[in-house]
Design an enzyme around this catalytic site. Structure first.
Site, PDB file in Angstrom:
ATOM      1  N   LYS A 184     -82.679 -45.056 -41.406  1.00  0.00           N
ATOM      2  CA  LYS A 184     -82.567 -43.853 -42.262  1.00  0.00           C
ATOM      3  C   LYS A 184     -81.640 -42.944 -41.758  1.00  0.00           C
ATOM      4  O   LYS A 184     -81.007 -42.336 -42.661  1.00  0.00           O
ATOM      5  CB  LYS A 184     -84.020 -42.847 -41.899  1.00  0.00           C
ATOM      6  CG  LYS A 184     -85.200 -43.620 -42.470  1.00  0.00           C
ATOM      7  CD  LYS A 184     -85.062 -43.929 -43.768  1.00  0.00           C
ATOM      8  CE  LYS A 184     -86.450 -44.574 -44.558  1.00  0.00           C
ATOM      9  NZ  LYS A 184     -86.336 -44.748 -45.922  1.00  0.00           N
TER      10      LYS A 184
ATOM     11  N   TYR B  19     -86.529 -47.804 -37.348  1.00  0.00           N
ATOM     12  CA  TYR B  19     -86.485 -46.984 -38.444  1.00  0.00           C
ATOM     13  C   TYR B  19     -85.637 -45.869 -38.411  1.00  0.00           C
ATOM     14  O   TYR B  19     -84.982 -45.640 -39.532  1.00  0.00           O
ATOM     15  CB  TYR B  19     -87.930 -46.362 -38.471  1.00  0.00           C
ATOM     16  CG  TYR B  19     -88.448 -45.692 -39.655  1.00  0.00           C
ATOM     17  CD1 TYR B  19     -88.722 -46.456 -41.145  1.00  0.00           C
ATOM     18  CD2 TYR B  19     -88.559 -44.528 -39.867  1.00  0.00           C
ATOM     19  CE1 TYR B  19     -89.141 -45.707 -42.133  1.00  0.00           C
ATOM     20  CE2 TYR B  19     -88.934 -43.627 -40.969  1.00  0.00           C
ATOM     21  CZ  TYR B  19     -89.165 -44.488 -42.280  1.00  0.00           C
ATOM     22  OH  TYR B  19     -89.598 -43.675 -43.175  1.00  0.00           O
TER      23      TYR B  19
END
Length: 246
Positions: free
Chosen positions: A158, A154
């Site tokens: 990002k 993640y």
């Protein structure tokens, strides 16, 4: 109404932050095109906006699938004539320590969170360049700036969104298009609502404001960056984290 006559595409719009962003933009007068992989939920979310007097249309597609996105964006442009705003919000998590992380957990998160931003942006950018106008806001995360144990996939996705944002901003600035990102911290959504109280307290301890943010906090920032008040802002990352990262 600052967005009267404008059309805004929001991905991951069936719930949480995405739904709240769509609602906020509709309050500003925009016609909101709500895109999500959850067909029934996004249709329900669009109906809620229409019940409040706003303009909203629901679309179904997987942001990680370039063929689906190219087709759905083409239909949007044919029906609505112009897409003025894009909010790349769609995202998933598959948390795990790296030593236990499965390849599928890595690939699926990068496919939705990062490739999805590429797919949507590529599908609309030629259209925006032709109109010499556009506003793109990509939803990153505080963990894309600081990392987080158990979220290598993640965090990487990002962080990639931030690099993508800055690069695209440089490519299209001369065509009247701005590209920015927001990086939310811990936001009170359905996902965080189910966290044990002890975990919530632990998170709140590292936030100087001692509370989670609300989806509206993110939506307000996105609305600003899409507005003409932010016309001279591009390639920037706006943190929305209660001081968690300074």
């Amino acid at each position: 109404m600052e967005f009267k006559g404008k059309t805004s595409l929001v991905t991951g719009a069936s719930q949480g932050i995405g739904e709240t962003i769509a609602l906020e933009l509709s309050k500003g007068g925009a016609e909101v095109l709500m895109l999500d992989v959850q067909k029934e939920k996004v249709e329900d979310a669009a109906e809620k906006i229409r019940e409040r007097g706003g303009k909203a249309a629901a679309y179904y597609a997987d942001v990680s699938n370039m063929e689906q996105i190219s087709e759905v964006v083409k239909r949007m442009i044919q029906k609505h004539e112009q897409i003025h705003h894009v909010v790349n919000n769609a995202g998933i998590t598959r948390d795990n320590l790296l030593m236990r992380m499965k390849e599928e957990e890595w690939d699926s998160v990068l496919a939705v969170n990062l490739k999805g931003v590429f797919n949507i942006s590529k599908a609309v950018i030629r259209h925006m360049m032709g109109k010499r106008y556009g506003r793109i806001v990509n939803v990153s995360s505080v963990v894309g700036l600081m990392g987080n144990a158990g979220q290598a996939n993640y965090s990487a996705s990002k962080a990639g969104v931030i690099g993508f944002t800055k690069s695209l901003a440089r490519e299209v600035a001369s065509r009247g298009i701005t590209v920015n990102a927001v990086a939310p911290g811990y936001i009170a959504t359905a996902m965080t609502k189910n966290l044990p109280d002890a975990v919530k307290i632990k998170f709140e301890d590292i936030i100087p404001m001692k509370k989670f943010g609300q989806p509206e906090d993110v939506a307000n920032a996105v609305r600003f960056l899409l507005s003409d008040r932010a016309a001279y802002i591009t390639g920037q990352v706006l943190g929305i984290n209660g001081g968690m990262l300074m």
